[in-house]
Design a protein around this motif. Structure first.
Motif, PDB file in Angstrom:
ATOM      1  N   LYS A  37      -9.758  -1.344  -5.870  1.00 36.12           N
ATOM      2  CA  LYS A  37      -9.199  -0.626  -4.726  1.00 36.12           C
ATOM      3  C   LYS A  37      -8.254   0.501  -5.151  1.00 36.12           C
ATOM      4  O   LYS A  37      -7.322   0.271  -5.922  1.00 36.12           O
ATOM      5  N   GLU A  44       2.277   1.566  -3.511  1.00 39.10           N
ATOM      6  CA  GLU A  44       1.244   1.830  -4.504  1.00 39.10           C
ATOM      7  C   GLU A  44       0.740   3.275  -4.425  1.00 39.10           C
ATOM      8  O   GLU A  44       0.594   3.953  -5.438  1.00 39.10           O
ATOM      9  N   THR A  75       1.676  -2.375 -10.640  1.00 41.15           N
ATOM     10  CA  THR A  75       0.852  -3.575 -10.617  1.00 41.15           C
ATOM     11  C   THR A  75       1.368  -4.534  -9.565  1.00 41.15           C
ATOM     12  O   THR A  75       2.553  -4.554  -9.245  1.00 41.15           O
ATOM     13  N   ASP A 114       0.811  -1.209   0.000  1.00 47.08           N
ATOM     14  CA  ASP A 114       0.000   0.000   0.000  1.00 47.08           C
ATOM     15  C   ASP A 114       0.847   1.262   0.000  1.00 47.08           C
ATOM     16  O   ASP A 114       0.537   2.225  -0.699  1.00 47.08           O
ATOM     17  N   ASP A 145      -4.098   2.704 -16.326  1.00 44.44           N
ATOM     18  CA  ASP A 145      -3.979   1.851 -15.150  1.00 44.44           C
ATOM     19  C   ASP A 145      -4.921   0.667 -15.318  1.00 44.44           C
ATOM     20  O   ASP A 145      -5.938   0.768 -15.997  1.00 44.44           O
ATOM     21  N   PHE A 146      -4.575  -0.459 -14.736  1.00 44.57           N
ATOM     22  CA  PHE A 146      -5.504  -1.581 -14.745  1.00 44.57           C
ATOM     23  C   PHE A 146      -5.212  -2.447 -13.538  1.00 44.57           C
ATOM     24  O   PHE A 146      -4.169  -2.326 -12.904  1.00 44.57           O
ATOM     25  N   ALA A 147      -6.138  -3.308 -13.199  1.00 41.31           N
ATOM     26  CA  ALA A 147      -5.890  -4.293 -12.151  1.00 41.31           C
ATOM     27  C   ALA A 147      -6.710  -5.522 -12.462  1.00 41.31           C
ATOM     28  O   ALA A 147      -7.752  -5.447 -13.115  1.00 41.31           O
ATOM     29  N   ILE A 203       0.902   5.988  -7.427  1.00 41.66           N
ATOM     30  CA  ILE A 203      -0.296   6.600  -8.008  1.00 41.66           C
ATOM     31  C   ILE A 203      -0.165   8.118  -7.998  1.00 41.66           C
ATOM     32  O   ILE A 203      -0.474   8.798  -8.973  1.00 41.66           O
TER      33      ILE A 203
END
Lengths: 332, 325
Positions: free
Chosen positions: B206, A283, A294, A280, B121-123, A287
């Protein structure tokens, strides 16, 4: 001559050059378990407690592989390798865990490394290990000096941009001053995670090699120097007290802030407690900086389709982004 | 003679085939159940193309989905692409200002974030298949309801039952308990739809900024209950493309068209490969401790491909006519 087995797991990729040189200099034969394979994985899963993470299970497999081939097995109890810091609880208890899970073991050399309060005890741990093998003070001192040198060469290569899985093959060979950073690559990706997951090529289905064969430059946490890791991890509001956690966060933060990477792939083992926090942190930072991120969560699956799809889509996305910035039609 | 392009999505649950014309219109589409037999279903699909459209001139072929490599080998595909890129390409064709794509298939669920026409972006779901099509399939079967009625039943309820959605095992046992307590079927189904959406947004979605317009595609988009649960939670309309169930195949068809335009030729082997006999053999190589599971595909009497070995010994010895076990 006595034989010491070194399991190829957990902290192997952090310290192998140091351990190997030390024991060899003392005139002891080293046997390293073979690279992780299906047999080792199966052995590990059947002997280890079920809740452990995959790297710990694999480590059990490596010990099983070695136990009939050697006189001793070297599993240091690495409690703390820096001031006021700790390692994962499973690393702290690793020798005990092995002892109670696997039967008919040769003696385990569980040198305790605990530098949480001071470095003073470190020398004593080294001498105790040497003495156990019947060596005298001067022999041990000389061997450790040499071991340190070879470890420094390894670290030097990593800081020069050589990926650990390559560096571990070449650190003890004669080499010219290689300058890896001059090679031209279209993309640079950081592969982040615990050293025992990102360098075990069976566990992660050759993630790093797959990226490199796509002409991608790969950077991992171990390739960032310590000073930088400390500087950037100190930006967290609370001090990170896990050594590996600090390395992961510090190295990722430094590469993000210095804009040296096009994307981050976080490789995590299912059930890793530390990662639940670290993923987290990394990430959110990524962002904010608009760097693609990923997460790959791995357990004992060996079907590669899922991992390949994610890697391929991730690379596609970065190339698509770059093309768009260069004003080339995005579609093709 | 008109030019056509074929896109094929070999997924875990379904195999979809679409035929596109030069203007990107879908001329023909087919949704088949894979049933764990990708090669047979693929051949069956090609036979149907021939039966219904005749010997049309297919100028390019693309494959996607988890079986894309295998399908690509057999067909001689011009493009073999991952599902994420393909879904993005087709959604952009459907709605050029799209910002978010929700895709829920048989075993995967994905979110793709698009800004200014590119994927940023992707998940994908990480470890668990909770909240995907095969999970819904199974629960529908357990409740004795056809999957086709599942969504309609959910819409009849206005009193959802809360069901744990994070894990398929917990969801199932929670559902059974609620059934035993006597809750009616509609309420349980509506609760299940909400649980699936909650799980999707907390796991796959998320930390993602979900902005409209939102497209919802993949087989699960057929379920009105899930659509309504998404709209309730996200508080905006969710658009479902007319061909939601074959969007991956459409995307790879479009990519194949672009690729063929670039290289000016196709490597497609032709529709008559549906008459060729394919055999797949597998064996465990015992030459080292890796014990690799090697797969060999035979096309007629020739070996088409071998893969699965880590060292490349079998992959590289393909010209060697000796066959595996």
């Amino acid at each position: 001559m006595c034989k010491i087995g070194i399991p190829r797991g957990m902290f192997f990729y952090d310290y192998f050059p140091l351990w190997k040189e030390f024991f060899q200099e003392l005139g002891i034969e080293i046997i390293v378990s073979s690279k992780t394979n299906k047999e080792i994985l199966n052995l590990g899963i059947s002997s280890c407690v079920d809740e452990a993470c995959l790297p710990v299970k694999i480590f059990h497999g490596h010990v099983e592989y070695l136990k009939d081939k050697v006189d001793y097995i070297f599993i240091p109890r690495i409690m703390s390798i820096d001031r006021m810091e700790y390692c994962c609880p499973k690393v702290l208890g690793l020798p005990d865990m092995i002892r109670y899970s696997i039967g008919k073991l040769p003696p385990i050399i569980d040198t305790q490394i605990n530098l949480r309060k001071s470095n003073n005890k470190y020398k004593k741990s080294i001498y105790d290990t040497g003495k156990l093998l019947g060596k005298d003070f001067w022999e041990i001192k000389k061997a450790y000096k040499k071991a340190e040198k070879s470890y420094e060469r390894y670290i030097y290569l990593l800081n020069k941009g050589v990926v650990p899985i390559e560096a571990i093959k070449i650190y003890d060979k004669v080499f010219k001053d290689i300058n890896y950073s001059s090679e031209h690559n279209e993309l640079t990706i950081m592969v982040v995670g615990h050293s025992y997951s990102i360098y075990d090529e069976y566990l992660n289905m050759n993630l790093i090699s797959k990226l490199m064969s796509n002409n991608i430059k790969v950077i991992t946490p171990e390739m960032i120097n310590k000073e930088k890791i400390n500087r950037y991890s100190n930006k967290l509001p609370k001090r990170m007290f896990w050594t590996h956690g600090k390395r992961i966060v510090g190295s990722a933060f430094s590469l993000i802030e210095e804009q040296k990477i096009d994307g981050i792939i976080y490789l995590s083992s299912f059930g890793c407690g530390m990662d639940s926090v670290l993923v987290d942190l990394v990430e959110r930072k990524a962002i904010k900086a608009e760097i693609p991120f990923t997460l790959l969560t791995l357990d004992e699956q060996t079907g590669e389709a899922g991992v390949n799809t994610r890697i391929e889509a991730f690379i596609d996305m970065m190339k698509w982004r770059n093309r768009d910035e260069n004003n080339i039609s995005a579609f093709r | 003679m008109k030019n056509f392009y074929m896109g094929i999505d070999v997924g875990s649950v379904s195999t979809n085939i679409v035929i596109l014309d030069e203007e990107n219109n879908i001329v023909w589409k087919k949704y088949l159940r894979t049933q764990g037999k990708p090669i047979d279903i693929l051949k069956e699909g090609l036979k149907e193309v021939r039966k219904e459209l005749g010997d049309i001139d297919i100028k390019g072929v693309g494959t996607t989905g988890s079986g894309r490599q295998l399908a690509g080998l057999i067909l001689g595909a011009d493009v073999v692409k991952n599902e994420i890129t393909c879904h993005a390409v087709s959604a952009l064709d459907f709605m050029p200002d799209i910002k978010t794509i929700i895709e829920i298939g048989g075993q995967d669920s994905k979110i793709i974030i698009i800004r200014d026409g590119i994927v940023v972006d992707f998940a994908m779901n990480t470890v668990c298949a909770a909240g995907t099509g095969s999970f819904l399939d199974r629960q529908a079967f357990r409740l004795g309801v056809g999957i086709e009625q599942f969504g309609k039943l959910a819409l009849k309820s206005d009193n959802p039952v809360r069901i744990a959605g994070r894990c398929a095992v917990f969801a199932e046992s929670d559902m059974i308990h609620k059934q035993q307590l006597g809750h009616n079927q509609e309420d349980i189904i509506w609760g299940l739809c909400q649980a699936l959406v909650r799980n999707y947004l907390n796991n796959v979605g998320k930390g993602k900024e979900i902005l409209g317009p939102i497209a919802f595609q993949g087989g699960v988009a057929a379920n009105e209950g899930i659509k309504r649960a998404f709209e309730d939670t996200l508080k905006q309309e969710v658009f479902i493309p007319k061909d939601f169930d074959v969007m991956g195949a459409v995307g790879v068809g479009l990519l194949a068209k672009a690729e063929v335009k670039r290289k000016k030729t196709t490597s497609f082997k032709g529709l008559n490969i549906s008459n060729i006999d394919y055999k797949v053999r597998g064996m465990e190589c015992n030459d080292c401790a890796n014990l690799c599971e090697v797969i060999e595909i035979q096309e007629g009497n020739n070996i088409l491909a071998r893969y699965g070995d880590k060292c490349g010994k079998w992959t590289n010895s393909i010209k060697d006519s000796s066959k595996l076990a």
